[in-house]
Design a protein around this motif. Structure first.
Motif, PDB file in Angstrom:
ATOM      1  N   TRP A  63      33.937  64.719  71.652  1.00 40.22           N
ATOM      2  CA  TRP A  63      33.153  63.484  71.676  1.00 40.22           C
ATOM      3  C   TRP A  63      33.169  62.788  70.319  1.00 40.22           C
ATOM      4  CZ3 TRP A  63      29.368  62.481  68.237  1.00 40.22           C
ATOM      5  CH2 TRP A  63      28.736  63.552  67.603  1.00 40.22           C
ATOM      6  N   LEU A  64      33.217  63.593  69.234  1.00 41.91           N
ATOM      7  CA  LEU A  64      33.213  63.007  67.901  1.00 41.91           C
ATOM      8  C   LEU A  64      34.528  62.280  67.638  1.00 41.91           C
ATOM      9  CD1 LEU A  64      31.931  62.624  65.106  1.00 41.91           C
ATOM     10  CD2 LEU A  64      32.962  64.803  64.422  1.00 41.91           C
ATOM     11  N   LEU A  65      35.636  62.925  67.947  1.00 39.99           N
ATOM     12  CA  LEU A  65      36.924  62.279  67.752  1.00 39.99           C
ATOM     13  C   LEU A  65      37.040  61.042  68.626  1.00 39.99           C
ATOM     14  CD1 LEU A  65      39.600  62.464  66.242  1.00 39.99           C
ATOM     15  CD2 LEU A  65      40.481  63.869  68.115  1.00 39.99           C
ATOM     16  N   ASP A  66      36.574  61.133  69.870  1.00 38.83           N
ATOM     17  CA  ASP A  66      36.597  59.964  70.763  1.00 38.83           C
ATOM     18  C   ASP A  66      35.777  58.811  70.178  1.00 38.83           C
ATOM     19  OD1 ASP A  66      38.160  61.350  72.541  1.00 38.83           O
ATOM     20  OD2 ASP A  66      36.507  61.869  73.895  1.00 38.83           O
ATOM     21  N   GLU A  67      34.599  59.116  69.650  1.00 41.90           N
ATOM     22  CA  GLU A  67      33.740  58.077  69.086  1.00 41.90           C
ATOM     23  C   GLU A  67      34.394  57.422  67.877  1.00 41.90           C
ATOM     24  OE1 GLU A  67      30.691  55.552  67.871  1.00 41.90           O
ATOM     25  OE2 GLU A  67      31.038  56.513  69.823  1.00 41.90           O
ATOM     26  N   LEU A  68      34.954  58.228  66.995  1.00 36.76           N
ATOM     27  CA  LEU A  68      35.567  57.680  65.792  1.00 36.76           C
ATOM     28  C   LEU A  68      36.801  56.848  66.118  1.00 36.76           C
ATOM     29  CD1 LEU A  68      35.219  60.811  63.464  1.00 36.76           C
ATOM     30  CD2 LEU A  68      33.873  58.701  63.360  1.00 36.76           C
ATOM     31  N   LEU A  69      37.602  57.321  67.060  1.00 42.03           N
ATOM     32  CA  LEU A  69      38.797  56.566  67.443  1.00 42.03           C
ATOM     33  C   LEU A  69      38.428  55.292  68.196  1.00 42.03           C
ATOM     34  CD1 LEU A  69      41.203  59.464  68.491  1.00 42.03           C
ATOM     35  CD2 LEU A  69      41.251  58.101  66.384  1.00 42.03           C
ATOM     36  N   ALA A  70      37.332  55.326  68.952  1.00 38.26           N
ATOM     37  CA  ALA A  70      36.858  54.119  69.639  1.00 38.26           C
ATOM     38  C   ALA A  70      36.404  53.078  68.615  1.00 38.26           C
ATOM     39  CB  ALA A  70      35.729  54.458  70.599  1.00 38.26           C
ATOM     40  N   ARG A  71      35.738  53.532  67.559  1.00 37.72           N
ATOM     41  CA  ARG A  71      35.342  52.606  66.496  1.00 37.72           C
ATOM     42  C   ARG A  71      36.571  51.992  65.836  1.00 37.72           C
ATOM     43  NH1 ARG A  71      30.052  54.876  63.175  1.00 37.72           N
ATOM     44  NH2 ARG A  71      28.863  55.611  64.982  1.00 37.72           N
ATOM     45  N   LEU A  72      37.591  52.806  65.634  1.00 34.93           N
ATOM     46  CA  LEU A  72      38.818  52.303  65.028  1.00 34.93           C
ATOM     47  C   LEU A  72      39.487  51.272  65.939  1.00 34.93           C
ATOM     48  CD1 LEU A  72      40.903  52.507  62.727  1.00 34.93           C
ATOM     49  CD2 LEU A  72      42.003  54.357  64.010  1.00 34.93           C
ATOM     50  N   ALA A  73      39.513  51.566  67.235  1.00 38.53           N
ATOM     51  CA  ALA A  73      40.131  50.629  68.181  1.00 38.53           C
ATOM     52  C   ALA A  73      39.393  49.301  68.207  1.00 38.53           C
ATOM     53  CB  ALA A  73      40.159  51.256  69.578  1.00 38.53           C
ATOM     54  N   ARG A  74      38.060  49.350  68.178  1.00 33.00           N
ATOM     55  CA  ARG A  74      37.285  48.102  68.167  1.00 33.00           C
ATOM     56  C   ARG A  74      37.517  47.340  66.865  1.00 33.00           C
ATOM     57  NH1 ARG A  74      33.479  51.510  70.834  1.00 33.00           N
ATOM     58  NH2 ARG A  74      32.440  52.022  68.858  1.00 33.00           N
ATOM     59  N   GLN A  75      37.579  48.073  65.763  1.00 35.40           N
ATOM     60  CA  GLN A  75      37.789  47.430  64.471  1.00 35.40           C
ATOM     61  C   GLN A  75      39.121  46.705  64.432  1.00 35.40           C
ATOM     62  OE1 GLN A  75      39.110  49.656  60.888  1.00 35.40           O
ATOM     63  NE2 GLN A  75      37.020  49.321  60.129  1.00 35.40           N
ATOM     64  N   ARG A  76      40.138  47.282  65.059  1.00 35.48           N
ATOM     65  CA  ARG A  76      41.479  46.683  65.040  1.00 35.48           C
ATOM     66  C   ARG A  76      41.543  45.371  65.817  1.00 35.48           C
ATOM     67  NH1 ARG A  76      45.763  50.608  67.119  1.00 35.48           N
ATOM     68  NH2 ARG A  76      47.162  49.004  66.254  1.00 35.48           N
ATOM     69  N   GLN A  77      40.568  45.137  66.672  1.00 42.85           N
ATOM     70  CA  GLN A  77      40.529  43.893  67.434  1.00 42.85           C
ATOM     71  C   GLN A  77      39.892  42.751  66.651  1.00 42.85           C
ATOM     72  OE1 GLN A  77      42.164  43.894  70.392  1.00 42.85           O
ATOM     73  NE2 GLN A  77      42.574  46.043  69.821  1.00 42.85           N
ATOM     74  N   LEU A  78      39.318  43.072  65.488  1.00 38.97           N
ATOM     75  CA  LEU A  78      38.596  42.084  64.694  1.00 38.97           C
ATOM     76  C   LEU A  78      39.459  41.604  63.527  1.00 38.97           C
ATOM     77  CD1 LEU A  78      35.146  43.909  64.530  1.00 38.97           C
ATOM     78  CD2 LEU A  78      35.822  42.053  66.083  1.00 38.97           C
ATOM     79  N   PRO A  79      39.163  40.424  63.017  1.00 39.15           N
ATOM     80  CA  PRO A  79      39.911  39.944  61.840  1.00 39.15           C
ATOM     81  C   PRO A  79      39.561  40.780  60.604  1.00 39.15           C
ATOM     82  CG  PRO A  79      38.097  38.463  62.342  1.00 39.15           C
ATOM     83  CD  PRO A  79      38.176  39.419  63.487  1.00 39.15           C
ATOM     84  N   SER A  80      40.458  40.775  59.623  1.00 36.53           N
ATOM     85  CA  SER A  80      40.195  41.485  58.371  1.00 36.53           C
ATOM     86  C   SER A  80      39.043  40.806  57.633  1.00 36.53           C
ATOM     87  CB  SER A  80      41.438  41.478  57.480  1.00 36.53           C
ATOM     88  OG  SER A  80      42.507  42.169  58.096  1.00 36.53           O
ATOM     89  N   PRO A  81      38.259  41.549  56.872  1.00 38.97           N
ATOM     90  CA  PRO A  81      37.157  40.952  56.111  1.00 38.97           C
ATOM     91  C   PRO A  81      37.668  39.902  55.125  1.00 38.97           C
ATOM     92  CG  PRO A  81      36.980  43.348  56.136  1.00 38.97           C
ATOM     93  CD  PRO A  81      38.310  43.013  56.690  1.00 38.97           C
ATOM     94  N   ARG A  82      36.894  38.825  54.939  1.00 37.17           N
ATOM     95  CA  ARG A  82      37.260  37.793  53.976  1.00 37.17           C
ATOM     96  C   ARG A  82      37.100  38.289  52.542  1.00 37.17           C
ATOM     97  NH1 ARG A  82      36.709  32.517  54.964  1.00 37.17           N
ATOM     98  NH2 ARG A  82      37.712  32.369  52.909  1.00 37.17           N
ATOM     99  N   MET A  83      36.025  39.013  52.270  1.00 38.06           N
ATOM    100  CA  MET A  83      35.778  39.500  50.919  1.00 38.06           C
ATOM    101  C   MET A  83      36.743  40.638  50.582  1.00 38.06           C
ATOM    102  SD  MET A  83      33.939  39.226  48.150  1.00 38.06           S
ATOM    103  CE  MET A  83      32.488  38.322  48.708  1.00 38.06           C
TER     104      MET A  83
END
Length: 268
Positions: free
Chosen positions: A214-234
């Motif tokens: 469950w921990l690996l699934d949660e962390l990889l899910a966070r990574l997958a969601r992050q990859r759908q977002l634009p890179s930070p401006r700062m």
């Protein structure tokens, strides 16, 4: 007062048999650590033994150590230093943000209440989730395996890297780690936890099951969601949380913000 009745070690804490103890660099150093622990347990100040002594207790690794790490809450650091000053020891506030020292000649122990990078501080739950162990002739609280891993996650620069301590602690004490609590500690810096988890899986492929699915699934899910977002401006270099020196050029010359402050804005 009987040893088992020491106020710093509640009877409700689970006891462990230390698998090993590190080897002090000399007999004089061992005598200093032994006396320091005895003096600490004679007070009503809650403290935790951490560092090499905790790693040895959980893993069975025995290595030479040049110091003793004592963790406490921020409000208790001055109490410990004042107590030893009254006993005639030299004391030093090395860094008012996280570190004090008690010294006798060339021997010393560290009094630590936070991390050098400001990401963590010792809190009540560290004491609540500690273990008790017989160490250097005294019954003491020792840092729990969850907090032990947490305390080492950001120690990774050219001068010192505690990745092996983390991997060995997971290998030998994975069933004692509260993974949900560890995730909550690293919630803001979940990628650091993912790095440690992947590091462990790579080091010990036959022991991958020690990391909960469950921990690996949660962390990889966070990574997958992050990859759908634009890179930070700062422009941020969080490497400064790992090593101030190694990532100094990023802040001073390359326009990145460090732990605080404002960096350049990346083009949209």
């Amino acid at each position: 007062m009987a040893q088992d009745e020491l106020p710093s070690v509640p009877a409700s804490l689970p006891a462990i048999d230390a698998k090993a103890e590190p080897t002090p660099e000399s007999a004089e150093a061992e005598a200093f650590y032994t006396q320091a622990i005895r003096e600490l347990t004679a007070t009503d100040i809650p403290f935790l033994v951490a560092g090499a002594y905790a790693v040895s207790a959980y893993t069975g690794l025995s290595r030479q150590t040049k110091d003793l790490d004592i963790f406490c809450k921020a409000g208790d650091c001055a109490r410990i230093l004042a107590h030893f000053k009254d006993l005639g020891y030299a004391v030093e506030i090395r860094d008012d943000r996280w570190l004090g020292k008690v010294l006798q000649g060339r021997h010393f122990f560290d009094v630590i209440f936070a991390s050098a990078n400001g990401t963590m501080q010792v809190e009540d739950q560290w004491l609540e989730h500690a273990r008790q162990v017989d160490l250097l002739g005294s019954r003491v609280r020792i840092i729990g395996p969850t907090e032990l891993v947490w305390s080492k996650c950001f120690i990774q620069d050219r001068g010192r890297h505690d990745g092996a301590d983390i991997a060995h602690t997971i290998l030998k004490a994975h069933d004692q780690i509260d993974w949900q609590r560890l995730l909550s500690y690293l919630d803001v810096h979940w990628e650091v936890l993912l790095m440690q988890v992947l590091n462990y899986r790579w080091i010990y492929p036959s022991e991958r099951s020690h990391i909960p699915d469950w921990l690996l699934d949660e962390l990889l899910a966070r990574l997958a969601r992050q990859r759908q977002l634009p890179s930070p401006r700062m422009k941020i270099c969080r490497g400064r949380l790992l090593s101030q020196i190694d990532y100094e050029i990023d802040v001073k010359q390359w326009g990145f913000a460090g732990v605080g402050g404002v960096g350049e804005l990346r083009d949209a």
